[in-house]
Design an enzyme around this catalytic site. Structure first.
Site, PDB file in Angstrom:
ATOM      1  N   ARG A  35       0.823  -1.098  -0.068  1.00  0.00           N
ATOM      2  CA  ARG A  35       0.134  -0.076   0.018  1.00  0.00           C
ATOM      3  C   ARG A  35       0.886   1.283  -0.210  1.00  0.00           C
ATOM      4  O   ARG A  35       1.881   1.259   0.554  1.00  0.00           O
ATOM      5  CB  ARG A  35      -0.988  -0.021   1.196  1.00  0.00           C
ATOM      6  CG  ARG A  35      -1.874   1.090   1.285  1.00  0.00           C
ATOM      7  CD  ARG A  35      -2.961   0.804   0.384  1.00  0.00           C
ATOM      8  NE  ARG A  35      -4.270   1.520   0.841  1.00  0.00           N
ATOM      9  CZ  ARG A  35      -5.068   2.093   0.137  1.00  0.00           C
ATOM     10  NH1 ARG A  35      -5.118   1.622  -1.397  1.00  0.00           N
ATOM     11  NH2 ARG A  35      -6.146   2.612   0.200  1.00  0.00           N
ATOM     12  N   THR A  67      -9.207   0.196  -9.842  1.00  0.00           N
ATOM     13  CA  THR A  67      -8.599  -0.890  -9.126  1.00  0.00           C
ATOM     14  C   THR A  67      -8.787  -2.091  -9.976  1.00  0.00           C
ATOM     15  O   THR A  67      -9.398  -2.137 -10.821  1.00  0.00           O
ATOM     16  CB  THR A  67      -9.430  -1.246  -7.679  1.00  0.00           C
ATOM     17  OG1 THR A  67      -9.369   0.043  -6.852  1.00  0.00           O
ATOM     18  CG2 THR A  67      -8.828  -2.370  -6.911  1.00  0.00           C
ATOM     19  N   SER A  72      -8.142   0.709   2.984  1.00  0.00           N
ATOM     20  CA  SER A  72      -8.486   0.238   1.815  1.00  0.00           C
ATOM     21  C   SER A  72      -9.548  -0.815   2.008  1.00  0.00           C
ATOM     22  O   SER A  72      -9.947  -1.252   2.985  1.00  0.00           O
ATOM     23  CB  SER A  72      -7.204  -0.377   1.144  1.00  0.00           C
ATOM     24  OG  SER A  72      -7.624  -1.248   0.046  1.00  0.00           O
TER      25      SER A  72
END
Length: 563
Positions: A90, A377, A441
């Site tokens: 991340r 995504t 997330s």
């Protein structure tokens, strides 16, 4: 003659999917990435090798969704010892980031779409360090070999898909301020039409450098300066992301979050992902109900799912964040006794209407954060000949991330996954901006084990905060309703918002919505797309599955790709 017969027999056996499945399977949201992963497996690469190759190709062919300018989470099953591992790639907030980063002069949060474009939203990319760690731990092929499919596509060209073209058209007004993006994706001053061949020599060049010199080619030197300059000189919201920020980035191996659901063990990514805790929280509340007996067409099944969903999301908003900075009560959120308490809030006769966070063991009172949008995504999965399995979700956060580019790839806008307001009612939120912190997330890469301890399913999706629900309904479809992965993906998507509970506007969704009135509320049918990808172990061996809503494919090494 005998040699020719043996050769023919070998070819015939390889062409049978059920037998060739042992050689490996890949599935992704783009057929060119699926093929790149399959090619790596065919060369003798591991599932981790295939994942690295797919990241590199998806950066190129699906630039609106993910890439080396963003970050991701990888969940990995090691067939050798049966262990489960996760890697956190991340993005992190740069040193200059402060809690008031997204506040205006009046002290109130600026508009979400106001702070996305440009430098203010860019976090330090994590994918390349994730790729490095995965390869060092589980790779079989040489590092440089993993980038060859993407380099070839970047140099020789690839065609614009309908999905990419539609996003180019939608973002045309914004790109007036972003010439680097227009230089690659425009033809004669307009978004490249479907079928246009795009070449990206700048991206090929940085990949060649990374392939030759390793991740240092990305995080230091000319490429690091290109990232830092793009952020500092952005046409909108210029900011600071320094060479020191980039050089200091580290991917982290974290403990997998696992629980049981009926006869299965399910594992996923822990904080800063809210995926595992929220997905597993929903499953834990549903575990006491006979979902199998009720079935996929019963409105009660969907009512229970909708209620458990909203209770679990309330806990997500209150308690989840980067566990390196805040105390996240992971064990408490998955505690079976706690989930039984939460289950008592679900009435079989109607909707609760109000969904407050609970008090899981070990938790302190927290401010409930407002929702954050995520869209850009992708997810992909791979299993190799040895049975190692990768489930990985990768993102640049919104479509085309920050709209900024460096060396042919988009930079993320991941910092807008932090809470724009750092406090609520005077209480700091878990997910406020802090230097070096990783934003919360919803990415939910998941691996499921059967009662024999072997992997039966690996799955994940794109879709922002809806990712959690895309994965959950697919798990229920496979584990409770006995569907294969693709049929489970086809089940209508479910979520909630200002309109209450919303369900996908297709025939199945409309049929379920029509049955919900006895529960005292309605399901509103709206467009709820998804990009699920999975591999599953069947009686015929490993099989891949890709969401029928998009262009994704799966491929068994030695057999034709399947949509």
């Amino acid at each position: 003659m005998i040699k020719r017969l043996l050769a023919a027999a070998s070819f015939f056996l390889l062409a049978i999917p059920s037998l060739a499945a042992a050689q490996g399977v890949t599935s992704s949201a783009d057929p060119r990435a699926t093929e790149a992963g399959r090619e790596i497996l065919h060369q003798g690469g591991s599932a981790a090798d295939a994942a690295v190759a797919m990241v590199a190709v998806l950066t190129l062919v699906e630039p609106q969704s993910s890439g080396i300018g963003g970050g991701g989470f990888m969940v990995y099953h090691n067939a050798g010892d049966g262990s489960i591992s996760t890697i956190d790639g991340r993005e992190t907030a740069p040193a200059a980031a402060k809690p008031d980063r997204f506040l205006g002069p009046d002290g109130k949060p600026r508009g979400y779409m106001d702070v996305i474009p440009g430098g203010l939203s860019v976090g330090v990319p994590g994918n390349v360090r994730l790729m490095e760690m995965a390869h060092k731990k589980w790779g079989k092929l040489e590092w440089k070999a993993l980038f060859q499919p993407a380099i070839k596509l970047a140099e020789e060209g690839y065609q614009v898909t309908p999905a990419l073209n539609s996003w180019l058209v939608q973002f045309e007004p914004m790109w007036k301020e972003f010439p680097a993006a227009r230089a690659i994706y425009y033809v004669d001053g307009k978004p490249a039409p479907v079928g246009t061949t795009i070449r990206n020599p700048a991206y090929a060049a940085i990949l060649r450098d990374i392939a030759a010199r390793g991740p240092e080619a990305f995080y230091t030197g000319a490429n690091a300066k290109a990232i830092s300059d793009a952020v500092a000189k952005a046409p909108r919201n210029p900011s600071q992301l320094t060479l020191k920020d980039l050089a200091a980035y580290k991917a982290k191996e974290r403990p997998a979050v696992c629980t049981t659901y009926r006869i299965y063990k399910v594992c996923g990514m822990g904080p800063p992902s809210s995926g595992a805790t929220t997905v597993f929280g929903i499953l834990g509340m549903l575990e006491a109900y006979d979902m199998k007996a009720m079935g996929k067409d019963n409105p009660m099944s969907w009512h229970l799912l909708a209620e458990a969903m909203q209770l679990a999301y309330a806990d997500r908003a209150a308690y989840l964040g980067d566990s390196d900075f805040v105390d996240v009560p992971v064990k408490g959120l998955l505690d079976k006794a706690y989930l039984a308490e939460r289950r008592q809030l679900i009435s079989p006769f109607g909707a609760a209407g109000r969904y407050e966070p609970g008090a899981p063991p070990g938790a302190e009172p927290r401010a409930e954060a407002p929702p954050v949008k995520e869209q850009g995504t992708t997810h992909f999965v791979a299993v190799d000949a040895a049975g190692n399995v990768v489930s990985m979700t990768s993102t640049v956060e919104s479509i085309f991330g920050s709209q900024l580019m460096a060396n042919g790839y988009f930079l993320n806008n991941e910092l807008t996954d932090f809470d724009l307001a750092p406090a609520k009612d005077g209480i700091p939120t878990q997910n406020r901006v802090q230097a070096g912190k990783r934003p919360l997330s919803s990415m939910s890469p998941t691996i499921v084990y059967g009662p024999d301890g072997k992997v039966v399913l690996a799955v994940g999706s794109a879709g922002g905060k809806r990712i959690i629900m895309h994965v959950t309904k697919t798990l229920i479809g496979v584990l409770d309703w006995g569907l294969d992965a693709k049929s489970a993906m086809e089940l209508p998507n479910l979520y909630f918002g200002q309109r209450g509970v919303v369900i996908e506007n297709n025939a199945a969704g409309q049929a379920i919505a029509a049955k919900m009135k006895p529960f005292g509320y309605s399901f509103t049918a709206i467009d709820l797309g998804s990009k699920l990808n999975a591999v599953e172990r069947t009686d015929k061996g490993w099989q891949g599955a890709a969401d029928p809503r998009g262009p994704g494919t799966s491929a068994v090494d030695g057999a034709p790709p399947q949509g």
